[in-house]
Design an enzyme around this catalytic site. Structure first.
Site, PDB file in Angstrom:
ATOM      1  N   SER A   1      56.933  31.997  63.708  1.00 62.00           N
ATOM      2  CA  SER A   1      57.251  31.761  62.303  1.00 62.00           C
ATOM      3  C   SER A   1      58.746  31.552  62.207  1.00 62.00           C
ATOM      4  O   SER A   1      59.507  31.961  63.098  1.00 62.00           O
ATOM      5  CB  SER A   1      56.841  32.972  61.455  1.00 62.00           C
ATOM      6  OG  SER A   1      57.404  32.898  60.151  1.00 62.00           O
TER       7      SER A   1
ATOM      8  N   ASN B   1      47.059  31.082  67.684  1.00 59.90           N
ATOM      9  CA  ASN B   1      47.388  30.919  66.270  1.00 59.90           C
ATOM     10  C   ASN B   1      47.036  32.146  65.434  1.00 59.90           C
ATOM     11  O   ASN B   1      47.665  32.400  64.413  1.00 59.90           O
ATOM     12  CB  ASN B   1      46.649  29.697  65.716  1.00 59.90           C
ATOM     13  CG  ASN B   1      46.572  29.706  64.207  1.00 59.90           C
ATOM     14  OD1 ASN B   1      47.554  29.436  63.514  1.00 59.90           O
ATOM     15  ND2 ASN B   1      45.400  30.034  63.661  1.00 59.90           N
TER      16      ASN B   1
ATOM     17  N   THR C   1      56.778  41.198  65.191  1.00 62.26           N
ATOM     18  CA  THR C   1      55.837  40.529  66.103  1.00 62.26           C
ATOM     19  C   THR C   1      56.249  39.081  66.343  1.00 62.26           C
ATOM     20  O   THR C   1      56.096  38.561  67.457  1.00 62.26           O
ATOM     21  CB  THR C   1      54.405  40.564  65.542  1.00 62.26           C
ATOM     22  OG1 THR C   1      54.350  39.873  64.280  1.00 62.26           O
ATOM     23  CG2 THR C   1      53.934  41.996  65.335  1.00 62.26           C
TER      24      THR C   1
ATOM     25  N   TYR D   1      55.706  42.290  60.359  1.00 60.33           N
ATOM     26  CA  TYR D   1      55.375  40.900  60.687  1.00 60.33           C
ATOM     27  C   TYR D   1      56.515  40.247  61.455  1.00 60.33           C
ATOM     28  O   TYR D   1      56.305  39.588  62.482  1.00 60.33           O
ATOM     29  CB  TYR D   1      55.093  40.140  59.393  1.00 60.33           C
ATOM     30  CG  TYR D   1      54.727  38.685  59.563  1.00 60.33           C
ATOM     31  CD1 TYR D   1      53.446  38.318  59.944  1.00 60.33           C
ATOM     32  CD2 TYR D   1      55.657  37.676  59.321  1.00 60.33           C
ATOM     33  CE1 TYR D   1      53.095  36.973  60.090  1.00 60.33           C
ATOM     34  CE2 TYR D   1      55.327  36.342  59.458  1.00 60.33           C
ATOM     35  CZ  TYR D   1      54.049  35.993  59.851  1.00 60.33           C
ATOM     36  OH  TYR D   1      53.708  34.674  59.999  1.00 60.33           O
ATOM     37  N   VAL D   2      57.744  40.435  60.965  1.00 62.55           N
ATOM     38  CA  VAL D   2      58.921  39.851  61.601  1.00 62.55           C
ATOM     39  C   VAL D   2      59.062  40.344  63.042  1.00 62.55           C
ATOM     40  O   VAL D   2      59.385  39.577  63.947  1.00 62.55           O
ATOM     41  CB  VAL D   2      60.191  40.188  60.787  1.00 62.55           C
ATOM     42  CG1 VAL D   2      61.447  39.950  61.611  1.00 62.55           C
ATOM     43  CG2 VAL D   2      60.236  39.357  59.509  1.00 62.55           C
TER      44      VAL D   2
ATOM     45  N   GLY E   1      41.907  32.035  65.769  1.00 59.91           N
ATOM     46  CA  GLY E   1      42.082  31.968  64.319  1.00 59.91           C
ATOM     47  C   GLY E   1      41.810  30.579  63.787  1.00 59.91           C
ATOM     48  O   GLY E   1      42.470  30.106  62.850  1.00 59.91           O
TER      49      GLY E   1
ATOM     50  N   ILE F   1      53.694  28.053  54.688  1.00 62.32           N
ATOM     51  CA  ILE F   1      52.515  27.192  54.597  1.00 62.32           C
ATOM     52  C   ILE F   1      51.667  27.638  53.404  1.00 62.32           C
ATOM     53  O   ILE F   1      51.424  28.842  53.217  1.00 62.32           O
ATOM     54  CB  ILE F   1      51.670  27.283  55.878  1.00 62.32           C
ATOM     55  CG1 ILE F   1      52.567  27.069  57.112  1.00 62.32           C
ATOM     56  CG2 ILE F   1      50.558  26.252  55.866  1.00 62.32           C
ATOM     57  CD1 ILE F   1      51.869  27.328  58.418  1.00 62.32           C
TER      58      ILE F   1
END
Length: 349
Positions: A210, A158, A226, A223-224, A81, A260
């Site tokens: 994250s 990433n 993973t 998402y959380v 990435g 970010i």
């Protein structure tokens, strides 16, 4: 030649249950229970508490006195990435450390732009198109990278899909893609490159999780999930490397950035929740600096976050990490190394 372990073997009519030792009703007698407490619970508890003291103290000292920074000048780094955002910033920071950089992305045009910026810093760089969620594609990419830049000593996982989706939202194919890119790709890249690191007795593996891998936020369930998984995977990997004698030679670091300023959907969500005014929004360059600096100092966890969040996460993480490490040692004893397991499997055939 590696031995295939039949992890998923099942009988024709279903799985074969394990046979447990027969235990009589006498096992519940007070005398047996007392013997168990005296012989196991009390000694293990005392040993646990004694070993906890130096671990807790060393963790507190590490907050004040960071370890010496190591050099990776001349090493080959691979960043997934790497075309945009944090990935691009990581490529540039690694180039400033003297690494030659393999920029991997499905956005080949973006990867080539990153390569041009990296080369401007005076180091070699190449762009590679690869679907890292596919194991065969990762293997092919490894051969290509090694032929152009040499073996990979620094692996930066990433690449990820930021999906503001709850569990019931999105198509099944969307959820599969999130899991494959955000998590499964870590398995494939580490599996592909770690053997070479062990042979050369050096290496760094940096996984981008994250802050949501520690603090679960609603409306981002997929998402959380993973990011929590990456956290557990990297902690287990780091312990396994230490157990197999590579603890001082191969560093496994997990990065936990807060928010970010790269993707519009995340900024919109923070604004909707009125969090954009409460939390410091970091730039990709800020996060990349923290990540590489922490990795080169041998840190297991790096929190790219405002000071009060970093302090909270470090303090809350010292005891749980020490406690779980000691709990594993106390209950399981010495876990066999991968080499021992391979020998055992070979001898039973």
């Amino acid at each position: 030649m590696a031995t295939e372990v039949p992890y998923f073997t099942n009988a024709e009519n279903g799985y074969v249950p394990a046979k447990l030792a027969h235990r009589s009703a006498a096992s519940s007698q007070p005398l047996r229970l007392l013997r168990f407490v005296v012989n196991h619970v009390i000694p293990d508890t005392v040993k646990f508490l004694l070993q906890l003291i130096p671990l807790a103290l060393s963790g507190l000292v590490g907050l004040v006195l960071p370890s010496k920074k190591k050099s990776i000048h001349g090493h080959t780094a691979l960043v997934t990435g790497g075309a945009n955002g944090l990935g691009r910033a990581l490529c540039l920071r690694l180039a400033r450390e003297g690494c030659q950089v393999a920029v991997v992305d499905i956005d080949l045009a973006g990867a080539q732009r990153t390569v041009e910026d990296v080369r401007a810093l005076g180091v070699k760089a190449e762009a590679f198109l690869a679907d890292i969620a596919n194991y065969e594609a990762v293997e092919r990419m490894r051969l290509e990278v090694e032929s152009k830049l040499g073996p990979v000593d620094v692996l930066v996982n990433n690449a990820g899909l930021l999906a503001v989706l709850s569990l019931s939202e999105g198509k099944p194919a969307d959820l599969e893609r999130i899991v494959n890119v955000n998590l499964l790709s870590h398995f494939w890249t580490i599996r592909t490159f770690i053997d070479g690191m062990k042979q050369r007795q050096r290496g760094y593996i940096l996984a981008v999780s994250s802050i949501l891998g520690c603090l679960p936020m609603p409306r981002t369930v997929s998402y959380v999930a993973t990011k929590f998984a990456i956290r557990g995977m990297m902690q287990a990997l780091q312990r396994e490397l230490t157990m197999d004698g590579f603890g001082e030679k191969i560093v496994a670091t997990t990065l936990f950035p807060t928010f970010i300023a790269t993707r519009k959907e995340l900024m919109d969500l923070l604004s909707e929740l009125s969090l954009d005014e409460k939390l410091a929004i970091l730039t990709p360059e800020n996060v990349a600096d923290s990540a590489i600096e922490g990795m080169l100092r041998g840190q297991v966890d790096v929190y790219a976050a405002p000071f009060f969040i970093r302090l909270f996460m470090y303090l809350s993480g010292i005891l749980p990490y020490a406690l779980t490490s000691l709990l594993i040692q106390t209950i399981m004893g010495k876990v066999p190394t991968l080499m021992d397991r391979t020998k055992k499997n070979s001898s039973t055939e």
